[in-house]
Design an enzyme around this catalytic site. Structure first.
Site, PDB file in Angstrom:
ATOM      1  N   ASP A   1       8.278 -14.308 -48.962  1.00 31.33           N
ATOM      2  CA  ASP A   1       7.621 -13.041 -49.277  1.00 31.33           C
ATOM      3  C   ASP A   1       7.646 -11.993 -48.179  1.00 31.33           C
ATOM      4  OD1 ASP A   1       5.890 -14.059 -47.389  1.00 31.33           O
ATOM      5  OD2 ASP A   1       4.265 -14.474 -48.785  1.00 31.33           O
TER       6      ASP A   1
ATOM      7  N   GLU B   1      11.270 -20.933 -52.250  1.00 31.33           N
ATOM      8  CA  GLU B   1       9.840 -20.707 -52.456  1.00 31.33           C
ATOM      9  C   GLU B   1       9.623 -19.523 -53.402  1.00 31.33           C
ATOM     10  OE1 GLU B   1       6.365 -21.332 -49.351  1.00 31.33           O
ATOM     11  OE2 GLU B   1       6.627 -19.171 -49.715  1.00 31.33           O
TER      12      GLU B   1
ATOM     13  N   GLU C   1       3.334  -8.726 -49.172  1.00 33.94           N
ATOM     14  CA  GLU C   1       4.044  -9.940 -49.565  1.00 33.94           C
ATOM     15  C   GLU C   1       4.188 -10.097 -51.082  1.00 33.94           C
ATOM     16  OE1 GLU C   1       2.489 -10.645 -45.424  1.00 33.94           O
ATOM     17  OE2 GLU C   1       1.671  -9.791 -47.273  1.00 33.94           O
TER      18      GLU C   1
ATOM     19  N   HIS D   1      -4.312 -13.065 -39.648  1.00 34.50           N
ATOM     20  CA  HIS D   1      -3.266 -12.118 -39.269  1.00 34.50           C
ATOM     21  C   HIS D   1      -2.926 -11.096 -40.347  1.00 34.50           C
ATOM     22  CE1 HIS D   1      -0.987 -14.990 -41.703  1.00 34.50           C
ATOM     23  NE2 HIS D   1      -0.082 -14.056 -41.849  1.00 34.50           N
TER      24      HIS D   1
ATOM     25  N   ARG E   1      -2.553  -8.014 -42.952  1.00 35.69           N
ATOM     26  CA  ARG E   1      -2.836  -6.577 -42.859  1.00 35.69           C
ATOM     27  C   ARG E   1      -4.073  -6.184 -43.648  1.00 35.69           C
ATOM     28  NH1 ARG E   1       2.759  -6.812 -42.868  1.00 35.69           N
ATOM     29  NH2 ARG E   1       3.815  -5.608 -41.228  1.00 35.69           N
TER      30      ARG E   1
ATOM     31  N   HIS F   1      -3.353 -13.905 -32.996  1.00 33.10           N
ATOM     32  CA  HIS F   1      -2.094 -13.225 -33.294  1.00 33.10           C
ATOM     33  C   HIS F   1      -1.910 -12.050 -32.326  1.00 33.10           C
ATOM     34  CE1 HIS F   1       1.013 -11.097 -35.589  1.00 33.10           C
ATOM     35  NE2 HIS F   1       1.197 -12.214 -36.259  1.00 33.10           N
TER      36      HIS F   1
END
Length: 374
Positions: A97, A119, A133, A213, A215, A245
């Site tokens: 993704d 995936e 994603e 992590h 957004r 991160h």
């Protein structure tokens, strides 16, 4: 002989594609296999490449300080074009993704290359969560010719979107292949990094692993998460281990909020084997990660997921993941249950396969493409 280009750019992609790289490179009688990394993650990507002994044939090294999604998107597609022109692969493998996956798939489409999506089929149906994603997955699905879905549910998602069922194959998830490889090595190595982690076991206090992590959690969400972590740490005899991160949107907030709390250890991002050791030895995990839902489930660990939805609903049914979002009260109350009731840490079943996903992907590719196409 068919030419295969396997592309990835982030640490999670590298971990999950490493078994695929090794599977295809082991069949040099069938495939000329090359690896291209975009460098969407840099230092933490290089750690994984070293651990899995993968030496890229092409390194685009596109990441720059402060780079936003527009700049990243443009950099990936511009850098991929000459690689595709030079190698002219028959098949282009992308994973999952990321911006690397979606934009490299698009570059492959422009170049007339068949795209294979590892995936495939994970969905939340909300293109803003996880961002970006979810949209990346949907875009890649429209481009791909072969779809390697980890579960029955993932295949059903693709078929419901109009993807030909004969192009979708259930393989399990390559994360289990990688996890099996890693756990076999972790117990045989000793590094300063692992020694530091083991030192936290000195006072017998349970270890709680935290990662964050995404957004969509930047800003108020992350501040609420930090408030919850501080409350949990201050009210229990635990050691909360948080590999932070490097993104300044994360690190600046986390260090300002949590650095002074005695039993919260803010550490640098861990190498993959050290991270596996920590997952194996923690009591439970608090995270917003996608892949950790699968890894934690495979290792028998409960996961409190710092998101409002998940593209991996199988883990909810398996009893391994609880959605808590970013609400401080929900995080604290859910953590209290796990700290006070160890029986809640047992899982019902595991949905992601038996660790042979990469071998199955190789076999399917030979059957569906190499043998079917002269």
């Amino acid at each position: 002989m068919k030419k295969v280009l396997i592309v990835f750019g982030t640490r999670p992609e590298a971990i999950k594609m490493a078994p695929v790289v090794h599977a295809f490179r082991a069949r040099s009688d069938r495939f000329d296999t090359r690896v291209c990394v975009t460098g969407q993650h840099r230092e933490i990507l290089d750690q994984v490449l070293s651990f899995f002994d993968i030496h890229p044939d092409y390194d685009l090294n596109i990441m720059k300080p402060g780079q936003d999604l527009n700049q990243l998107t443009a950099a990936v597609i511009l850098a991929m074009a000459p690689v595709l022109d030079e190698f002219q692969p028959d098949l282009l493998f992308v994973h999952g993704d990321t911006t690397t996956s979606a934009i490299c798939a698009l570059a492959g489409y422009y170049a007339g290359v068949k795209v294979c999506h590892v995936e495939a089929g994970l969905r939340t149906r909300d293109i803003y969560s996880p961002f970006p994603e979810e949209l990346n997955r949907q875009l890649t699905a429209r481009i791909a010719s072969l779809h390697f879905a980890p579960t029955v549910h993932a295949k059903a998602n693709l078929v419901a979107e109009g993807i030909n069922a004969e192009q979708v194959f259930i393989t399990g998830n390559t994360i289990i292949d990688a996890l099996n490889y890693a756990t076999g090595k972790v117990d045989t190595v000793e590094t300063p990094e692992l020694q530091q982690l083991k030192s936290y076991l000195g006072n017998k206090a349970p270890l709680i692993l935290v990662t964050c992590h995404r957004r969509e959690n930047f800003g108020a969400g992350l501040e609420s998460i930090c408030s919850a972590l501080k409350r949990i740490a201050e009210s229990h005899d635990i050691q909360l281990i948080y590999p932070v991160h490097p993104n300044p949107n994360i690190s600046s907030v986390v260090r300002a909020k949590l650095d002074a709390t005695r039993n919260i250890h803010l550490i640098k991002p861990l190498s993959y084997p050290a991270f596996i050791w920590l997952m194996k030895n923690c009591k439970f995990i608090i995270t917003d990660s996608g892949g950790i839902q699968e890894e934690g489930n495979a290792l028998g660990k409960q996961v409190l997921l710092l998101r409002s939805n998940t593209e991996r609903p199988e883990v909810l049914g398996a009893g391994g993941v609880q959605l808590v979002g970013t609400d401080s009260e929900a995080i604290v109350s859910s953590a209290e249950v796990l700290l006070n009731n160890p029986m809640r840490n047992s899982l019902h079943h595991f949905p992601y396969g038996n660790g042979h996903a990469a071998a199955d992907i190789l076999s399917i590719t030979i059957q569906e493409y190499v043998q079917a196409v002269p």
